[in-house]
Each structure stands twice: as structure tokens, then as C-alpha cells.
Scaffold this motif. Structure first.
Motif, PDB file in Angstrom:
ATOM      1  N   ILE A 104       9.335 -12.054  10.445  1.00 33.73           N
ATOM      2  CA  ILE A 104      10.347 -11.065  10.020  1.00 33.73           C
ATOM      3  C   ILE A 104      11.244 -10.257  10.130  1.00 33.73           C
ATOM      4  O   ILE A 104      10.904  -9.811  11.220  1.00 33.73           O
ATOM      5  N   ALA A 105      12.284 -10.202   8.770  1.00 37.46           N
ATOM      6  CA  ALA A 105      13.164  -9.045   9.532  1.00 37.46           C
ATOM      7  C   ALA A 105      12.559  -7.410  10.088  1.00 37.46           C
ATOM      8  O   ALA A 105      12.083  -7.615   8.687  1.00 37.46           O
ATOM      9  N   ALA A 106      13.648  -6.754  10.904  1.00 38.72           N
ATOM     10  CA  ALA A 106      13.054  -5.838  10.792  1.00 38.72           C
ATOM     11  C   ALA A 106      14.832  -5.144  10.218  1.00 38.72           C
ATOM     12  O   ALA A 106      15.300  -4.102  10.578  1.00 38.72           O
ATOM     13  N   GLY A 107      15.614  -6.111   9.306  1.00 36.20           N
ATOM     14  CA  GLY A 107      16.672  -5.029   9.397  1.00 36.20           C
ATOM     15  C   GLY A 107      16.601  -5.712   7.646  1.00 36.20           C
ATOM     16  O   GLY A 107      15.603  -5.446   6.842  1.00 36.20           O
ATOM     17  N   VAL A 108      17.654  -6.621   7.741  1.00 35.15           N
ATOM     18  CA  VAL A 108      18.066  -7.590   6.110  1.00 35.15           C
ATOM     19  C   VAL A 108      16.888  -8.129   6.071  1.00 35.15           C
ATOM     20  O   VAL A 108      16.384  -9.038   6.636  1.00 35.15           O
ATOM     21  N   PRO A 109      16.500  -8.147   4.796  1.00 33.58           N
ATOM     22  CA  PRO A 109      15.409  -9.521   4.631  1.00 33.58           C
ATOM     23  C   PRO A 109      16.366 -10.784   4.538  1.00 33.58           C
ATOM     24  O   PRO A 109      16.804 -11.046   4.772  1.00 33.58           O
ATOM     25  N   ILE A 110      15.158 -11.779   5.341  1.00 23.95           N
ATOM     26  CA  ILE A 110      14.857 -12.746   5.052  1.00 23.95           C
ATOM     27  C   ILE A 110      13.848 -14.041   4.327  1.00 23.95           C
ATOM     28  O   ILE A 110      12.963 -13.316   3.998  1.00 23.95           O
ATOM     29  N   GLU A 111      14.303 -15.016   4.638  1.00 23.90           N
ATOM     30  CA  GLU A 111      13.071 -15.911   3.650  1.00 23.90           C
ATOM     31  C   GLU A 111      11.522 -15.971   4.500  1.00 23.90           C
ATOM     32  O   GLU A 111      11.689 -15.498   5.610  1.00 23.90           O
ATOM     33  N   ALA A 112      10.855 -15.601   3.810  1.00 26.24           N
ATOM     34  CA  ALA A 112       8.954 -15.030   4.308  1.00 26.24           C
ATOM     35  C   ALA A 112       9.192 -16.198   4.678  1.00 26.24           C
ATOM     36  O   ALA A 112       8.997 -17.280   4.533  1.00 26.24           O
ATOM     37  N   ILE A 113       7.766 -16.628   5.664  1.00 29.14           N
ATOM     38  CA  ILE A 113       7.602 -17.894   6.965  1.00 29.14           C
ATOM     39  C   ILE A 113       6.187 -17.749   6.720  1.00 29.14           C
ATOM     40  O   ILE A 113       5.759 -16.583   7.278  1.00 29.14           O
ATOM     41  N   ALA A 133      -0.635 -11.050  11.588  1.00 27.28           N
ATOM     42  CA  ALA A 133       0.730 -11.194  13.050  1.00 27.28           C
ATOM     43  C   ALA A 133       1.881 -11.471  11.730  1.00 27.28           C
ATOM     44  O   ALA A 133       2.216 -12.846  11.601  1.00 27.28           O
ATOM     45  N   LEU A 134       3.067 -10.815  12.792  1.00 26.70           N
ATOM     46  CA  LEU A 134       4.877 -11.660  11.864  1.00 26.70           C
ATOM     47  C   LEU A 134       5.628 -11.146  13.580  1.00 26.70           C
ATOM     48  O   LEU A 134       5.028 -10.137  14.092  1.00 26.70           O
ATOM     49  N   GLU A 135       6.672 -11.594  13.773  1.00 26.59           N
ATOM     50  CA  GLU A 135       6.833 -11.549  14.502  1.00 26.59           C
ATOM     51  C   GLU A 135       8.880 -11.323  14.279  1.00 26.59           C
ATOM     52  O   GLU A 135       8.720 -11.808  13.458  1.00 26.59           O
ATOM     53  N   VAL A 136       8.884  -9.724  14.829  1.00 28.72           N
ATOM     54  CA  VAL A 136      10.058  -8.454  14.190  1.00 28.72           C
ATOM     55  C   VAL A 136      10.760  -9.605  14.586  1.00 28.72           C
ATOM     56  O   VAL A 136      11.437 -10.024  15.661  1.00 28.72           O
ATOM     57  N   SER A 137      11.823  -9.181  13.804  1.00 26.36           N
ATOM     58  CA  SER A 137      13.243 -10.270  14.040  1.00 26.36           C
ATOM     59  C   SER A 137      14.396  -8.742  13.800  1.00 26.36           C
ATOM     60  O   SER A 137      14.103  -8.209  12.360  1.00 26.36           O
ATOM     61  N   GLY A 138      15.194  -8.700  14.409  1.00 27.63           N
ATOM     62  CA  GLY A 138      15.591  -7.408  14.164  1.00 27.63           C
ATOM     63  C   GLY A 138      16.036  -6.157  14.483  1.00 27.63           C
ATOM     64  O   GLY A 138      14.568  -5.740  15.690  1.00 27.63           O
ATOM     65  N   ASP A 139      16.918  -5.388  14.470  1.00 27.12           N
ATOM     66  CA  ASP A 139      16.608  -3.719  15.319  1.00 27.12           C
ATOM     67  C   ASP A 139      16.143  -2.961  14.176  1.00 27.12           C
ATOM     68  O   ASP A 139      16.814  -1.447  14.439  1.00 27.12           O
ATOM     69  N   SER A 140      16.435  -2.456  12.517  1.00 28.65           N
ATOM     70  CA  SER A 140      16.611  -1.661  12.003  1.00 28.65           C
ATOM     71  C   SER A 140      15.507  -0.330  11.740  1.00 28.65           C
ATOM     72  O   SER A 140      14.967   0.128  11.329  1.00 28.65           O
ATOM     73  N   GLY A 145      10.033   2.627  17.400  1.00 32.01           N
ATOM     74  CA  GLY A 145       9.100   2.349  18.469  1.00 32.01           C
ATOM     75  C   GLY A 145       8.909   0.955  18.126  1.00 32.01           C
ATOM     76  O   GLY A 145       8.243   0.190  18.520  1.00 32.01           O
ATOM     77  N   ILE A 146       9.815  -0.239  17.301  1.00 32.54           N
ATOM     78  CA  ILE A 146       9.382  -1.298  16.505  1.00 32.54           C
ATOM     79  C   ILE A 146      10.898  -1.817  17.288  1.00 32.54           C
ATOM     80  O   ILE A 146      11.451  -1.763  16.763  1.00 32.54           O
ATOM     81  N   LEU A 147      10.665  -2.937  18.023  1.00 37.07           N
ATOM     82  CA  LEU A 147      11.776  -3.623  18.718  1.00 37.07           C
ATOM     83  C   LEU A 147      11.763  -5.252  18.723  1.00 37.07           C
ATOM     84  O   LEU A 147      11.131  -6.292  17.853  1.00 37.07           O
ATOM     85  N   ASP A 148      12.692  -5.593  18.158  1.00 38.12           N
ATOM     86  CA  ASP A 148      13.032  -7.391  18.698  1.00 38.12           C
ATOM     87  C   ASP A 148      12.652  -7.702  19.377  1.00 38.12           C
ATOM     88  O   ASP A 148      11.862  -7.346  20.666  1.00 38.12           O
ATOM     89  N   GLY A 149      11.578  -8.931  18.246  1.00 36.34           N
ATOM     90  CA  GLY A 149      10.842  -9.398  19.382  1.00 36.34           C
ATOM     91  C   GLY A 149       9.198  -9.310  19.279  1.00 36.34           C
ATOM     92  O   GLY A 149       8.262  -9.315  19.718  1.00 36.34           O
ATOM     93  N   ASP A 150       8.801  -7.897  19.058  1.00 37.63           N
ATOM     94  CA  ASP A 150       7.795  -7.607  19.304  1.00 37.63           C
ATOM     95  C   ASP A 150       6.063  -8.400  18.104  1.00 37.63           C
ATOM     96  O   ASP A 150       6.846  -9.451  17.240  1.00 37.63           O
ATOM     97  N   TYR A 151       5.635  -8.111  17.883  1.00 36.84           N
ATOM     98  CA  TYR A 151       4.096  -8.627  17.558  1.00 36.84           C
ATOM     99  C   TYR A 151       3.627  -7.350  16.722  1.00 36.84           C
ATOM    100  O   TYR A 151       3.045  -6.729  16.886  1.00 36.84           O
ATOM    101  N   ALA A 152       4.036  -7.283  14.930  1.00 34.89           N
ATOM    102  CA  ALA A 152       3.773  -6.434  14.164  1.00 34.89           C
ATOM    103  C   ALA A 152       2.755  -7.181  14.270  1.00 34.89           C
ATOM    104  O   ALA A 152       2.596  -8.122  13.381  1.00 34.89           O
ATOM    105  N   LEU A 153       1.414  -6.923  13.865  1.00 35.73           N
ATOM    106  CA  LEU A 153      -0.145  -6.274  13.070  1.00 35.73           C
ATOM    107  C   LEU A 153      -0.429  -5.676  12.057  1.00 35.73           C
ATOM    108  O   LEU A 153       0.029  -4.514  11.871  1.00 35.73           O
TER     109      LEU A 153
END
Length: 220
Positions: A104-113, A133-140, A145-153
Motif C-alpha cells: 500500500i502506498a504511503a506516497g501517492v495512491p497505488i493500485e489496491a492489491i 496486514a499491508l506492506e508499506v511502500s513509500g515515505d510520505s 514513524g511509518i517507513l517504507d517496508g514496514d507492515y501496517a496492521l
């Protein structure tokens, strides 16, 4: 009466729970009993369940509860005064398997997978409700404290209050992780990085799919 292997296994599980609060893995049980395969461990555990010595805790990996212990008729050491029996602790660090639905994007939206993978999550990080859970993509969202590559619960829910971090599905096609806010007649999705601008949408364009409840981070 238990067989020798059944007796050895229940004692091994009980001792491990008493030491760490966590039941041993099937691999550890196989090695401790010098068995050739894990299928032998499964058969022993099933037999102990049927006889009322063990109970598997539902929806948790590596979670066994000792209900009662057999008498130890062949102690390995000379008999000595026994300490008062202590209560068996509840298994700690229980693990729950939750669906892992791609990135899931933490920058601009990306296609929901949507995916069929799962992620092992400590039960202590999850509250009530259904989670994924979703894997975070981006740095926005780095300032939250949510970084690229984190898993959001994420806890599944369709409503959100101002200031909550949510998974928002935009135009039924793109998903993003952002702060949720109402701005007049619009919905504003705010990043947590001053390098990014807020995104504004009509309410009909945005559907809340869940609220952030926790994060998992890997350290390579």
C-alpha cells in the motif's frame, strides 16, 4: 497409562511452558524425543488431546495448554522434596496468522492489491475485531514513524474519525495509507511528510477500509 514417548512429550512441553511461557515448536519436540519426523509429534499430541492431557488453543500457532500432568513414576534423579505445584502460565507471545494484502502506498495512491499470503503477528499487537496486514511502500508517512517496508496492521472498519490513520480506497481502484480528515464538503487525506501535499476528494470517491492499529518492522 501413557506410552513412554507420550510421557516424555507432555513433560517436555510442561517444562518449557514453566520456563518461558511459550510452548516448544514441533521441530524442538521432534529433536527432544529423537523422532524421525514431525508427523510422529502430531500423533503424540493428538493422543494426549484425546486423553485429556493437552489442549490446542484455537487460531494461534505454537499454542498448547497442559490441562493435567501424569504422575512421574520414573524420576531420573533421586527423590527429593517437591516444591508446591505452581500454576501453568498462559502461553506468552502467541502468534496469529493474518491475511497479507500486498503493498500500500504511503506516497501517492497505488493500485489496491489483494493477495492470499499471511503474516505471523504477535497476538498482543492485535485487539478486537478482524485484522489484515499491508506492506508499506513509500515515505510520505515517515513523520508518523511509518517507513517504507514496514507492515501496517489494519483493523477492518468502514468509518473513521478525524486524525485517524486509515486505509482509504479512492475511486474503488487505488488504496493509500493517510491521516483522515473532513474539510467542509470534502475528504482530505494528509501525509506525514512535508514534502507531500494533502489529497482532497469528494466523499463519494473515498471508502475507508480500515484503521491502523500497529506496525511490524524487519531489521536485516
Amino acid at each position: 497409562m501413557l506410552t513412554r514417548k507420550q510421557h516424555e512429550l507432555i513433560c517436555f512441553i510442561n517444562d518449557r511452558l514453566g520456563e518461558t511461557g511459550v510452548s516448544p515448536s514441533f521441530e524442538e519436540m521432534k529433536e527432544a524425543l529423537e523422532l524421525k519426523s514431525k508427523s510422529g509429534v502430531h500423533r503424540l499430541i493428538s493422543a494426549l488431546e484425546e486423553r485429556g492431557f493437552l489442549r490446542r488453543l484455537p487460531n494461534r500457532a505454537r499454542a498448547l495448554e497442559v490441562i493435567r500432568m501424569p504422575e512421574r513414576t520414573e524420576p531420573k534423579r533421586p527423590a527429593a522434596p517437591r516444591a508446591p505445584a505452581r500454576a501453568i502460565p498462559e502461553p506468552a507471545n502467541d502468534v496469529v496468522e493474518v491475511p497479507l494484502h500486498g503493498r500500500i502506498a504511503a506516497g501517492v495512491p497505488i493500485e489496491a492489491i489483494e493477495g492470499t499470503s499471511t503474516l505471523s503477528v504477535p497476538a498482543a499487537l492485535l485487539g478486537s475485531g478482524e485484522h489484515y496486514a499491508l506492506e508499506v511502500s513509500g515515505d510520505s508517512m515517515v513523520e508518523a514513524g511509518i517507513l517504507d517496508g514496514d507492515y501496517a496492521l489494519i483493523r477492518r472498519q468502514e468509518v473513521a474519525r478525524d486524525g485517524e490513520i486509515v486505509v482509504a480506497l479512492v475511486d474503488e481502484a487505488e488504496a493509500t495509507l493517510k491521516y483522515f480528515r473532513r474539510e467542509g464538503a470534502m475528504i482530505r487525506l494528509d501525509p506525514a511528510n512535508r514534502a507531500y501535499d494533502p489529497q482532497r476528494y469528494a466523499p463519494a470517491q473515498v471508502r475507508v477500509q480500515g484503521k491502523l492499529t500497529g506496525l511490524l518492522r524487519r531489521y536485516d
